[in-house]
Design a protein around this motif. Structure first.
Motif, PDB file in Angstrom:
ATOM      1  N   ASP A 155       0.921  -1.264   0.025  1.00  9.57           N
ATOM      2  CA  ASP A 155      -0.037  -0.196  -0.159  1.00  9.57           C
ATOM      3  C   ASP A 155       1.007   1.260   0.109  1.00  9.57           C
ATOM      4  OD1 ASP A 155      -2.250  -1.622   0.070  1.00  9.57           O
ATOM      5  OD2 ASP A 155      -2.816  -1.429   2.395  1.00  9.57           O
ATOM      6  N   TRP A 156       1.919   1.320   0.817  1.00 10.20           N
ATOM      7  CA  TRP A 156       2.913   2.528   0.962  1.00 10.20           C
ATOM      8  C   TRP A 156       3.451   2.652  -0.626  1.00 10.20           C
ATOM      9  CZ3 TRP A 156       8.528   1.971   1.719  1.00 10.20           C
ATOM     10  CH2 TRP A 156       8.988   3.172   1.700  1.00 10.20           C
ATOM     11  N   LYS A 157       4.131   1.571  -1.169  1.00  9.20           N
ATOM     12  CA  LYS A 157       4.735   1.817  -2.406  1.00  9.20           C
ATOM     13  C   LYS A 157       3.670   2.272  -3.564  1.00  9.20           C
ATOM     14  CE  LYS A 157       8.992   0.544  -1.864  1.00  9.20           C
ATOM     15  NZ  LYS A 157       9.960   1.634  -2.168  1.00  9.20           N
ATOM     16  N   LYS A 158       2.421   1.630  -3.366  1.00  4.58           N
ATOM     17  CA  LYS A 158       1.385   2.025  -4.303  1.00  4.58           C
ATOM     18  C   LYS A 158       0.986   3.625  -4.227  1.00  4.58           C
ATOM     19  CE  LYS A 158      -3.112   1.001  -5.921  1.00  4.58           C
ATOM     20  NZ  LYS A 158      -3.785   2.359  -5.731  1.00  4.58           N
ATOM     21  N   GLY A 159       0.980   4.013  -2.789  1.00  3.63           N
ATOM     22  CA  GLY A 159       0.854   5.561  -2.573  1.00  3.63           C
ATOM     23  C   GLY A 159       1.823   6.610  -3.198  1.00  3.63           C
ATOM     24  N   VAL A 160       2.942   5.838  -2.828  1.00  4.26           N
ATOM     25  CA  VAL A 160       4.222   6.871  -3.402  1.00  4.26           C
ATOM     26  C   VAL A 160       4.269   6.741  -4.918  1.00  4.26           C
ATOM     27  CG1 VAL A 160       6.748   6.837  -3.724  1.00  4.26           C
ATOM     28  CG2 VAL A 160       5.729   6.257  -1.504  1.00  4.26           C
ATOM     29  N   GLN A 161       3.915   5.817  -5.524  1.00  4.50           N
ATOM     30  CA  GLN A 161       3.665   5.684  -7.163  1.00  4.50           C
ATOM     31  C   GLN A 161       2.574   6.929  -7.552  1.00  4.50           C
ATOM     32  OE1 GLN A 161       5.845   4.240  -8.871  1.00  4.50           O
ATOM     33  NE2 GLN A 161       4.768   5.399 -10.776  1.00  4.50           N
ATOM     34  N   ASP A 162       1.566   6.840  -6.747  1.00  2.00           N
ATOM     35  CA  ASP A 162       0.527   7.557  -6.920  1.00  2.00           C
ATOM     36  C   ASP A 162       0.594   9.043  -6.702  1.00  2.00           C
ATOM     37  OD1 ASP A 162      -1.338   5.673  -7.432  1.00  2.00           O
ATOM     38  OD2 ASP A 162      -2.250   5.477  -5.560  1.00  2.00           O
ATOM     39  N   VAL A 163       1.556   9.449  -5.888  1.00  2.41           N
ATOM     40  CA  VAL A 163       2.147  10.703  -5.785  1.00  2.41           C
ATOM     41  C   VAL A 163       2.987  11.195  -6.891  1.00  2.41           C
ATOM     42  CG1 VAL A 163       3.648  12.179  -4.413  1.00  2.41           C
ATOM     43  CG2 VAL A 163       1.861  10.574  -3.212  1.00  2.41           C
ATOM     44  N   LYS A 164       3.885  10.188  -7.174  1.00  5.36           N
ATOM     45  CA  LYS A 164       4.796  10.427  -8.304  1.00  5.36           C
ATOM     46  C   LYS A 164       3.989  10.811  -9.563  1.00  5.36           C
ATOM     47  CE  LYS A 164       8.643   8.427 -11.019  1.00  5.36           C
ATOM     48  NZ  LYS A 164       9.499   7.348 -11.149  1.00  5.36           N
ATOM     49  N   ASN A 165       2.997   9.912 -10.293  1.00  4.40           N
ATOM     50  CA  ASN A 165       2.024  10.290 -11.236  1.00  4.40           C
ATOM     51  C   ASN A 165       1.225  11.388 -11.203  1.00  4.40           C
ATOM     52  OD1 ASN A 165       3.062   7.344 -12.212  1.00  4.40           O
ATOM     53  ND2 ASN A 165       1.226   6.389 -11.232  1.00  4.40           N
ATOM     54  N   GLU A 166       0.769  11.844 -10.153  1.00  2.75           N
ATOM     55  CA  GLU A 166       0.189  12.926  -9.952  1.00  2.75           C
ATOM     56  C   GLU A 166       0.763  14.236 -10.192  1.00  2.75           C
ATOM     57  OE1 GLU A 166      -3.395  15.211  -9.613  1.00  2.75           O
ATOM     58  OE2 GLU A 166      -3.199  12.967  -9.712  1.00  2.75           O
ATOM     59  N   SER A 167       2.219  14.224  -9.841  1.00  2.00           N
ATOM     60  CA  SER A 167       2.936  15.286  -9.621  1.00  2.00           C
ATOM     61  C   SER A 167       3.356  15.501 -10.977  1.00  2.00           C
ATOM     62  CB  SER A 167       4.022  15.087  -8.992  1.00  2.00           C
ATOM     63  OG  SER A 167       5.005  13.971  -9.042  1.00  2.00           O
ATOM     64  N   ASP A 168       3.592  14.319 -12.039  1.00  2.00           N
ATOM     65  CA  ASP A 168       4.305  14.636 -13.323  1.00  2.00           C
ATOM     66  C   ASP A 168       3.094  14.788 -14.404  1.00  2.00           C
ATOM     67  OD1 ASP A 168       3.411  11.748 -13.372  1.00  2.00           O
ATOM     68  OD2 ASP A 168       5.461  11.296 -13.603  1.00  2.00           O
ATOM     69  N   GLY A 169       1.858  14.585 -13.989  1.00  4.76           N
ATOM     70  CA  GLY A 169       0.625  14.780 -14.673  1.00  4.76           C
ATOM     71  C   GLY A 169       0.285  13.432 -15.544  1.00  4.76           C
ATOM     72  N   SER A 170       0.744  12.397 -15.218  1.00 11.58           N
ATOM     73  CA  SER A 170       0.650  11.103 -16.009  1.00 11.58           C
ATOM     74  C   SER A 170      -0.673  10.400 -15.516  1.00 11.58           C
ATOM     75  CB  SER A 170       1.886  10.293 -16.086  1.00 11.58           C
ATOM     76  OG  SER A 170       2.204   9.787 -14.700  1.00 11.58           O
ATOM     77  N   ALA A 187       0.390  12.993   1.637  1.00 16.07           N
ATOM     78  CA  ALA A 187      -0.258  12.856   3.135  1.00 16.07           C
ATOM     79  C   ALA A 187      -0.599  11.445   3.569  1.00 16.07           C
ATOM     80  CB  ALA A 187      -1.155  13.769   3.494  1.00 16.07           C
ATOM     81  N   LEU A 188      -1.455  10.758   2.513  1.00 11.85           N
ATOM     82  CA  LEU A 188      -1.939   9.578   2.458  1.00 11.85           C
ATOM     83  C   LEU A 188      -0.574   8.444   2.503  1.00 11.85           C
ATOM     84  CD1 LEU A 188      -4.361   7.565   2.606  1.00 11.85           C
ATOM     85  CD2 LEU A 188      -4.389   7.632   0.226  1.00 11.85           C
ATOM     86  N   ALA A 189       0.257   8.830   1.511  1.00 14.67           N
ATOM     87  CA  ALA A 189       1.477   8.011   1.489  1.00 14.67           C
ATOM     88  C   ALA A 189       2.192   8.060   2.883  1.00 14.67           C
ATOM     89  CB  ALA A 189       2.328   8.182   0.218  1.00 14.67           C
ATOM     90  N   ASP A 190       2.426   9.088   3.231  1.00 11.51           N
ATOM     91  CA  ASP A 190       3.080   9.183   4.686  1.00 11.51           C
ATOM     92  C   ASP A 190       2.386   8.510   5.656  1.00 11.51           C
ATOM     93  OD1 ASP A 190       4.800  10.851   3.671  1.00 11.51           O
ATOM     94  OD2 ASP A 190       3.890  12.585   4.311  1.00 11.51           O
ATOM     95  N   LYS A 191       1.083   8.326   5.634  1.00 13.52           N
ATOM     96  CA  LYS A 191       0.261   7.438   6.879  1.00 13.52           C
ATOM     97  C   LYS A 191       0.487   6.152   6.403  1.00 13.52           C
ATOM     98  CE  LYS A 191      -3.281  10.848   7.831  1.00 13.52           C
ATOM     99  NZ  LYS A 191      -5.005  11.070   7.691  1.00 13.52           N
ATOM    100  N   GLN A 192       0.479   5.844   5.005  1.00  8.75           N
ATOM    101  CA  GLN A 192       0.825   4.159   4.708  1.00  8.75           C
ATOM    102  C   GLN A 192       2.176   3.829   5.222  1.00  8.75           C
ATOM    103  OE1 GLN A 192      -0.171   4.704   0.548  1.00  8.75           O
ATOM    104  NE2 GLN A 192      -2.234   3.996   0.978  1.00  8.75           N
TER     105      GLN A 192
END
Length: 328
Positions: A155-170, A187-192
């Motif tokens: 879940d944490w790895k998935k959350g980090v990937q979501d943050v990355k994808n959101e930040s680069d617009g992909s 923030a969700l990735a930090d909680k994870q």
């Protein structure tokens, strides 16, 4: 040599010195046979104290001397005892027990290295079995904790990937840069990540508890295997002997030889023919018993010294014929 041997066997040297050569040889033979198990038991006591119980040389010598002296008294009593039904049975039983114990203990000393190797293998098997038992007890809890840790990590790895994808617009809103959505996902990735750390910490603590329990069980098993465990060593000896037929044959030949040496006094006492000295001693005993019986029988007759005097006999006969009256 004859004088010393006669003191050991309890025979009369003054009678033996003038007796037949066969009588002298028999006494010397009994004395020599007596010292064989005594020497073996001295070496047995010394070896058992120093090799098995790890005592000092001084204590080993004392233990050997005590063991040899006890066997000396037992075998000397066997030689001195006369043959009869009960005594013969006790003699055989006593000799068998002494010979059996002595031969087994000698085996423990002679085959010490083999027995130590077998005990070490047995100890390793028991340690592995105990550690496997502890691991089986913790297996379900460890599996559950690992699954939770893996899920939290995923879940944490998935959350980090979501943050990355959101930040680069992909992925997500499709806007490049760190917007509000990116901040929420971060923030969700930090909680994870905190959840993953907590689950992983639980897994590590449970693993440490499992390892500690394994180490404690191993220490307990190893502490129960001491150097002076004579019964366990005897058990290991028989396990080792019966594990291979060639080893078993050699063991029983060696043990049987030792038993025959230690049982030699009993065999010679029971099976060696009577010598002229033995017959002479038996005859002296018979003559002495006859004399005592004769004296005892005559003593009953002459217990009252004047009982057979003529006047006493006459007076008793008159009293027997005339019944007593009131005034006489």
């Amino acid at each position: 040599m004859l004088k010393f041997s006669s003191k050991i066997t309890g025979d009369d040297y003054n009678m033996l010195v003038n007796d037949t050569p066969a009588s002298k040889k028999k006494v010397v033979m009994f004395a020599n046979a007596l010292f064989l198990p005594v020497i073996l038991w001295f070496l047995t006591g010394y070896g058992m104290a120093t090799q098995i119980f790890q005592m000092s040389m001084t204590h080993g010598l004392i233990a050997g001397a005590v063991a040899g002296f006890i066997v000396f008294l037992i075998d000397r009593s066997i030689i001195l005892a006369e043959c009869c039904g009960t005594i013969s049975f006790v003699r055989i039983l006593l000799g068998f027990f002494v010979a059996s114990i002595g031969s087994i203990i000698i085996d423990e000393i002679v085959f010490k290295e083999d027995i130590d190797h077998h005990l070490a293998q047995t100890l390793d098997v028991k340690v592995d079995s105990e550690r496997a038992k502890v691991e089986a007890d913790y297996e379900a809890r460890l599996t559950e904790a690992k699954q939770k840790s893996d899920i939290a990590f995923h879940d944490w790895k998935k959350g980090v990937q979501d943050v990355k994808n959101e930040s680069d617009g992909s992925y997500g809103t499709g806007k490049y840069g760190n917007g509000k959505v990116t901040a929420l996902k971060n923030a969700l990735a930090d909680k994870q990540y905190l959840e993953y750390q907590s689950r992983n910490s639980d897994l590590e603590n449970l693993q440490l508890a499992t390892d500690a329990e394994k180490d404690s069980a191993e220490q307990r098993i190893r502490a129960s295997f001491g150097e002076g465990m004579l019964l366990n060593r005897i058990k290991a000896t028989f396990e080792l002997v019966f594990s291979d037929w060639a080893m078993g044959i050699l063991y029983f030949i060696f043990t049987g030889l030792l038993m025959m040496v230690e049982f030699l006094v009993v065999i010679l006492k029971m099976k060696h023919p009577k010598s002229n000295y033995d017959r002479k001693v038996k005859m002296i005993e018979q003559i002495g018993a006859a004399r005592i019986n004769k004296i005892a029988s005559q003593d009953q007759i002459w217990f009252e010294g004047g009982g057979n005097h003529p006047k006493v006999v006459q007076t008793r006969s008159i009293l027997d014929k005339i019944p007593p009256a009131f005034l006489n």
